[in-house]
Design an enzyme around this catalytic site. Structure first.
Site, PDB file in Angstrom:
ATOM      1  N   ASP A  42       0.803  -1.217   0.000  1.00  0.00           N
ATOM      2  CA  ASP A  42       0.000   0.000   0.000  1.00  0.00           C
ATOM      3  C   ASP A  42       0.840   1.272   0.000  1.00  0.00           C
ATOM      4  OD1 ASP A  42      -2.588   0.906  -0.168  1.00  0.00           O
ATOM      5  OD2 ASP A  42      -2.927   0.979   1.982  1.00  0.00           O
ATOM      6  N   SER A  89      -7.489   5.291  -0.735  1.00  0.00           N
ATOM      7  CA  SER A  89      -7.684   3.960  -1.289  1.00  0.00           C
ATOM      8  C   SER A  89      -9.166   3.614  -1.255  1.00  0.00           C
ATOM      9  CB  SER A  89      -6.912   2.924  -0.468  1.00  0.00           C
ATOM     10  OG  SER A  89      -5.539   3.145  -0.557  1.00  0.00           O
ATOM     11  N   GLN A 119      -5.203  -2.055  -7.189  1.00  0.00           N
ATOM     12  CA  GLN A 119      -5.880  -1.101  -6.307  1.00  0.00           C
ATOM     13  C   GLN A 119      -6.477   0.028  -7.123  1.00  0.00           C
ATOM     14  OE1 GLN A 119      -4.199   2.241  -3.481  1.00  0.00           O
ATOM     15  NE2 GLN A 119      -4.178   0.313  -2.337  1.00  0.00           N
TER      16      GLN A 119
END
Length: 314
Positions: free
Chosen positions: A232, A256, A306
């Protein structure tokens, strides 16, 4: 991810990935002691069958870092699964920002226990509301067909400058965050996104060597959770690199929205791995990024996708 994520890596307290912080940086490495703090953060308290409690460090910023809640949720799921089953995929949604001042409750639904696969769903709750949801699938080790893409030809991590060294003249602009300790050692292969600013449209691509900066226990689930945490940190940088803007240096905010990972082969998160990221599309104030993790010996160990909310003001 956003520079809020970088604050979490610098002090594994972190913040939500909502872009609400000014520029933060990974800073200098302090090795095993800082990594041990992150490992402790992932060691949840079991308070009831299928219910676990996690906390954020006392020095956390305004919101919980998304990588923290994802890693903790995966730990909660894994602790309800037999040890002979490894996690092979996860799919997660970030629903609300987390509050670091109160514990996070992780409720595990034992969705299915099959002969080969086990499925778990986890909901993270604060103040009576879900802030995050995760589905994870686990599988026993099985033989089968095997192929993988080759790792890109890149310089060895030891030959590359540290993140702190890459900051260069920007250290003063980044402030105290530039000297914060971090549990993840990062070495950029491509030019860092901030170095590409002001040069027009760039390739939507980003390559970074990473490793947990210390030695981890021989716990497969812990290594997977550390990789999920690390995944991340730089993924959405590939989106921003395409447009020549960067967190904190330009008017960029982000969060996110969802996160998916597939784990292909065993690995150790305290060995070097290459994170090769790209962005196939950005539209509607959202950017999509994909990433591939390769071990030092060239094995493809994980794939990441993502989508993030990205707002860039002129």
């Amino acid at each position: 991810m956003t520079e809020a994520a970088r604050a979490a890596a610098a002090d594994p307290a972190g913040t939500a990935a909502d872009g609400s912080l000014s520029m933060e940086a990974h800073g200098v490495s302090h090795g095993q002691a800082v990594l041990d703090r992150l490992v402790a953060l992932l060691d949840l308290e079991k308070i009831e069958e299928n219910i676990f409690r996690g906390v954020s460090p006392a020095e956390s910023p305004v919101r919980v870092f998304g990588g923290q809640v994802a890693g903790q949720a995966l730990v909660a799921a894994g602790r309800t699964v037999p040890a002979d089953r490894r996690v092979h995929s996860l799919h997660a949604y970030f629903i609300r920002p987390g509050d670091p001042s109160v514990p996070i409750i992780y409720e595990v639904d034992r969705t299915r226990d099959g002969r080969s696969f086990t499925t778990r769903r986890v909901v993270a709750v604060q103040h009576g509301k879900p802030i995050f949801s995760l589905s994870a699938s686990f599988q026993i080790d099985e033989d089968g067909i095997d192929h993988a893409e080759a790792m890109p030809d890149v310089p060895a991590p030891e030959s590359l400058p540290t993140y702190s060294e890459r900051l260069g003249d920007l250290r003063e602009q980044f402030g105290s965050a530039a000297s914060m300790p971090q549990p993840i050692d990062l070495r950029y292969v491509t030019d860092p996104p901030w170095a590409r600013r002001g040069h027009g449209p760039q390739e939507a691509h980003n390559q970074v060597w990473m490793r947990a900066d210390g030695t981890l226990p021989d716990d497969d689930l812990l290594h997977v959770c550390l990789l999920a945490y690390a995944s991340d940190l730089t993924l959405l940088d590939a989106v921003l690199a395409r447009h020549g803007v960067y967190w904190g240096l330009d008017k960029v905010s982000g969060a996110s929205l969802d996160h998916a990972m597939w784990f292909h082969r065993p690995f150790r998160a305290d060995d070097w791995f290459l994170y090769d990221c790209s962005s196939p599309s950005a539209s509607g104030a959202r950017g999509l990024a994909t990433g591939r993790f390769f071990s030092r010996d060239g094995a493809l160990v994980a794939t990441v996708v993502q989508e993030g909310l990205l707002r860039v003001q002129d």
